[in-house]
Each structure stands twice: as C-alpha cells, then as structure tokens.
Design an enzyme around this catalytic site. Structure first.
Site, short mmCIF file in Angstrom:
data_model
loop_
_atom_site.label_atom_id
_atom_site.label_comp_id
_atom_site.label_asym_id
_atom_site.label_seq_id
_atom_site.Cartn_x
_atom_site.Cartn_y
_atom_site.Cartn_z
N ARG A 105 46.52 45.04 44.77
CA ARG A 105 45.80 43.87 45.11
C ARG A 105 46.14 43.50 46.17
O ARG A 105 45.28 42.87 47.22
CB ARG A 105 46.36 42.82 44.07
CG ARG A 105 46.01 43.08 42.46
CD ARG A 105 46.19 41.99 41.55
NE ARG A 105 45.20 41.12 41.89
CZ ARG A 105 45.53 39.96 42.44
NH1 ARG A 105 46.77 39.64 42.91
NH2 ARG A 105 44.36 39.01 42.39
N GLY B 120 41.78 37.29 30.94
CA GLY B 120 42.67 38.29 31.04
C GLY B 120 43.88 37.82 31.96
O GLY B 120 44.81 37.90 31.53
N GLY C 241 38.32 33.75 33.48
CA GLY C 241 38.21 33.48 34.87
C GLY C 241 39.17 32.47 35.25
O GLY C 241 39.48 31.93 36.46
N CYS D 145 51.03 56.62 53.29
CA CYS D 145 50.80 56.88 54.74
C CYS D 145 49.24 56.26 55.47
O CYS D 145 48.51 56.82 55.74
CB CYS D 145 50.62 58.42 55.01
SG CYS D 145 52.05 59.32 54.43
N1 LLP Z 1 35.08 38.60 31.28
C1 LLP Z 1 34.50 39.50 32.23
C2 LLP Z 1 33.05 39.76 31.79
C3 LLP Z 1 35.06 39.82 33.38
O1 LLP Z 1 34.22 40.53 34.17
C4 LLP Z 1 36.33 39.47 33.70
C5 LLP Z 1 37.10 39.97 34.72
C6 LLP Z 1 37.00 38.81 32.50
C7 LLP Z 1 36.32 38.46 31.74
C8 LLP Z 1 38.62 38.34 32.84
O2 LLP Z 1 38.51 37.60 33.90
P1 LLP Z 1 40.00 36.84 34.31
O3 LLP Z 1 40.36 35.94 32.87
O4 LLP Z 1 41.18 38.05 34.28
O5 LLP Z 1 40.09 36.21 35.39
N2 LLP Z 1 40.96 43.07 39.89
C9 LLP Z 1 40.78 41.62 40.36
C10 LLP Z 1 39.88 40.76 39.30
C11 LLP Z 1 38.84 41.47 38.79
C12 LLP Z 1 38.07 40.71 37.50
C13 LLP Z 1 36.77 41.24 36.86
N3 LLP Z 1 36.32 40.58 35.99
C14 LLP Z 1 42.08 41.24 40.79
O6 LLP Z 1 43.02 42.07 40.83
O7 LLP Z 1 42.14 39.85 41.07
#
Ligand code: LLP
Length: 404
Positions: free
Chosen positions: A297, A260, A222, A329
């Site tokens: 996004r 991530g 996150g 479109c």
């Molecule tokens: N762990 C869990 C349980 C998660 O649900 C997520 C992301 C992460 C780790 C990794 O989070 P990060 O470090 O990447 O923030 N599609 C959206 C983001 C969705 C994130 C969902 N969960 C976007 O494009 O911003």
C-alpha cells in the site's frame, strides 16, 4: 507479539478475532431494525479463518472471483449469503456459482447480463441479479480506489438503468431482485454516499413503477478508517447507518452492505523486525525484514501506516526522523520517509498498524520472498492461520520442461 514472533518468526500478519467481531457487530447493529445482510468484502482479507470468524456470526460475503467464492464456502458460508460482484465474471465462474448456490450477482454491464442469462438458462435456472448502477458521484478518495464517477470502469450509467432493467426482465435466465452501487473505498465523509443513495431511492421508485421487483438494495462498501492515531475521524458505522435509514428506510427493502476495510483494516497489524539501522550522509534508514511485497500500500498508493515499536518506548523518550524501508531492490520499497521514531535498534520488533485490510491479500513473492504467515489471536491464545511456506515448497512450484 514478542511471543508470537519467537514462535513463527518475522515478518507476519496478526489479526484480532475480538476486533473483527466487534466491527461486524457495529455494522449489523447500525442498520437495525432494517432487515439487512452485512457482506464482508473478501478482497480485503481472504484468509479462510477470518472468513469463518465473520461467517459464524452470520455475515454474508461479497466476492469478486470464483476463487473468493470457494474461500467463502470453505469457511462454511452458505451460497445464499454470498453476492458476486466484479466487472469481468467469466461464464465458467457464473456456472460454478449458480451450481454451488448464490444469493445474487451484481451485474456490471449489458454483455455480462446477456452472458449470465445464457449460462443460467443452459442450467435451467434463473440467476438473481442486481444491476450495479454508476451514480456519477465523486467519492473524493484516492484516484486508484474511486469507482463511482462516470469515467470509471464500474457499473452502468444511471441514465441507462431503466432500459437495461427492461432488457433483464425479458431475459429467460435472469430474475431481478435489486439494485447495487459501490462508489469507492476509504471514504472519509458521508456526503458522497448520501448523494448516491438518494439517486438509488429515486431509481427504486422508478423501477417499481416500471413493474420490477426491487426487494434488495446493495449499498457497496467503502466507509473509511483512521490510519493515523488521533487526528482522523471518519464517520462511524452508527452515523452511516442513521443516514441509510433516513435516505432508504421507507422503501421496504432489505439492505446489503459490502464493507471490507472497516471490518478487517484495524483488526490487523504487520509485525516486522529491524535488520539494520543504517546511517547515510543525509539521513538514517531503518531496514526491516518486511518489504513492499508483503505490504504494497505505501509503494502503490503512497498510503500511510503508523509504525510503532512493539515494546513501547518510555513516555518522553527521544524521537528521531528515519526512513523506514524494506530489503527489496528498488527505491519504491519505502514504507515511510522522515518518520519520527523512538530509537529502535537492530533486532527490535515494529508493528504496522491498520494492516488487516489489503495487506496479505495484495502481497507477492517479488524478490523470491515467501508469502509471510498469518496469525489469529483470540483471548490469550493464537493460531497460525497460514503458515510460512518453505523455500523448497516455493521453488518446487516451478516446473522445468522436458527439453531442458
Ligand atoms: N464492494 C466492492 C464492489 C468493491 O469493489 C470494494 C472494494 C468493496 C466492496 C470494499 O470496499 P471497502 O469497504 O474495503 O472500502 N487495495 C485498495 C482498496 C481497493 C478497494 C477495491 N474495492 C487499498 O489498499 O486501499
């Protein structure tokens, strides 16, 4: 980028091995000397070559489907470095992960706990689990990616945690190893993390007093990234790590984190070509060969991506406001409105920055546009790590029933 575009065509995603490596190492070093495992959130970028870059450095993986699990394994990551998260794991997924080898399941509900115990017991094993606890803190991020409030679908309420751990301890197919949390994505301040981890520390002590073995704390992912050059400064992994040590350092636990976006986001760009420069009555449009199906996004979250010409304009070159759009479109296929851009012309290449996370993985074939290639760069060479499918291959996946 121009050379790669000439070789693979546009649009394409391009990732930097050096940046992926650096981002992983930043997290690992930030948590030292605590024992820790940085589990890359595969959902942010699932290309097997990207996973192999990180896996070869010693990264673990956080997966949310058996498909992601199999990708991690295909990248050579051993099962004992893979954690399995997600609210809807099926018994088939549980069985495959248990048979293939898994470090831990992050269990998100009581029915899931019962189901996992039954699957594990039928295989004659115990599934190592952490319960995902919802700390009820507001991550103060985008509505669609906030997960730690009590109205969100994730985890179990912290008030129920002790009762559920007691149930877990009594189940034949379950072995408790830790606690899990994940409060949201693209957090730009440390305070919500700290509030959540303080609750985790209290819960650790309470569960230990209840007789449970809590040896791992999974802190989720996150941590946010700067999407706009210059005027955003989310906390750095080093600052995050210092906070974690301060709040959780005396608990003698192994720390797991699931970043991530911070690892893959700014390690990747999307390169597209301008097809037309179109003047309408009120405004000017740059129509690109990339569209919302390639990078959703902006359409989905109103997200901002910096878009820059691949050949930089000379300093002081005039900029004009344009709407930057794709060929799909619907009006939602808009990447940016009234964005100041140097005078790029049809045929010029542009790059979307910060597109390495939640870019390629969220793409689709909407408008029958083939998934675009992914390229990995290392030093002065590059390799296509997912080729562009041919139109024939894309269409041949459909089958026509015998009665037609
Ligand atoms: N762990 C869990 C349980 C998660 O649900 C997520 C992301 C992460 C780790 C990794 O989070 P990060 O470090 O990447 O923030 N599609 C959206 C983001 C969705 C994130 C969902 N969960 C976007 O494009 O911003």
């Amino acid at each position: 980028m121009s050379d790669i575009a000439a070789a693979v065509g546009t649009p394409f995603y391009c990732y930097s091995q050096a940046t992926l490596t650096r981002h992983f190492q930043l997290f690992r070093d930030a948590l030292a000397p605590m024992p820790s495992l940085v589990c890359f959130a595969v959902k942010s970028n699932a290309n097997v070559a990207v996973l192999k870059v990180l896996g070869d450095l010693g990264a673990g993986m956080d997966v949310v489907s058996i498909g992601e699990y199999l990708r991690a394994r295909a990248a050579g990551v051993p099962g004992d470095r893979i954690v399995f998260s997600g609210v809807g794991k099926t018994p088939t997924e549980m069985r495959m992960a248990l048979e293939g080898g898994i470090r831990q399941f992050n269990v998100e509900s009581e029915p899931e706990l019962e189901a996992l115990s039954a699957v594990a017991a039928s295989l004659g094993v115990q599934a190592p689990i952490a319960l995902r606890v919802n700390p009820d803190v507001d991550a103060r991020t985008h509505e669609k990616i906030s997960t730690g409030r009590k109205e969100d679908k994730f985890g179990v309420p912290i008030s129920r945690a002790r009762a559920i751990y007691a149930r877990a301890a009594a189940l034949p197919g379950i072995r408790v190893v830790g606690i899990d949390m994940h409060i949201g994505s693209q957090l730009t301040e440390l305070a919500p993390f700290e509030a959540a981890y303080l609750k985790m520390a209290d819960l650790t002590r309470a569960l230990r007093a209840d007789g449970h073995t809590i040896e791992r704390l999974d802190l989720g992912g996150g941590l946010g990234i700067p999407y706009t050059r210059g005027n955003e400064a989310p906390p750095l992994p080093l600052e995050y790590g210092a906070m974690v040590k301060r709040v959780l350092g005396d608990l003698d636990c192994e720390i797991e984190i699931e970043p991530g976006r911070l690892i893959s986001g700014n390690a990747g760009i999307l390169v597209a070509q301008v097809i037309y420069r179109k003047k309408a009555e009120e405004r000017e449009f740059l129509i690109l060969d990339a569209a919302m199906n390639d990078l959703v996004r902006p359409a989905m979250y109103g997200a901002h991506h910096d878009i820059v010409p691949v050949i930089e304009a000379p300093a002081g070159a005039p900029q004009v406001p344009v709407d930057i759009v794709g060929p799909v479109c619907e009006s939602g296929d808009t990447f940016a409105r009234q964005r100041a851009m140097p005078l790029v012309q049809a045929g010029d290449l542009v790059a979307f920055r910060s597109a390495g996370a939640y870019g390629a993985v969220m793409s689709s074939e909407y408008n029958t546009r083939p998934l675009i290639p992914e390229v990995l760069v290392s030093g002065d060479h590059f390799a296509v790590i997912r080729p562009r499918p041919s139109y024939d291959a894309m269409i041949a996946r459909d089958t026509i029933p015998a009665w037609l």
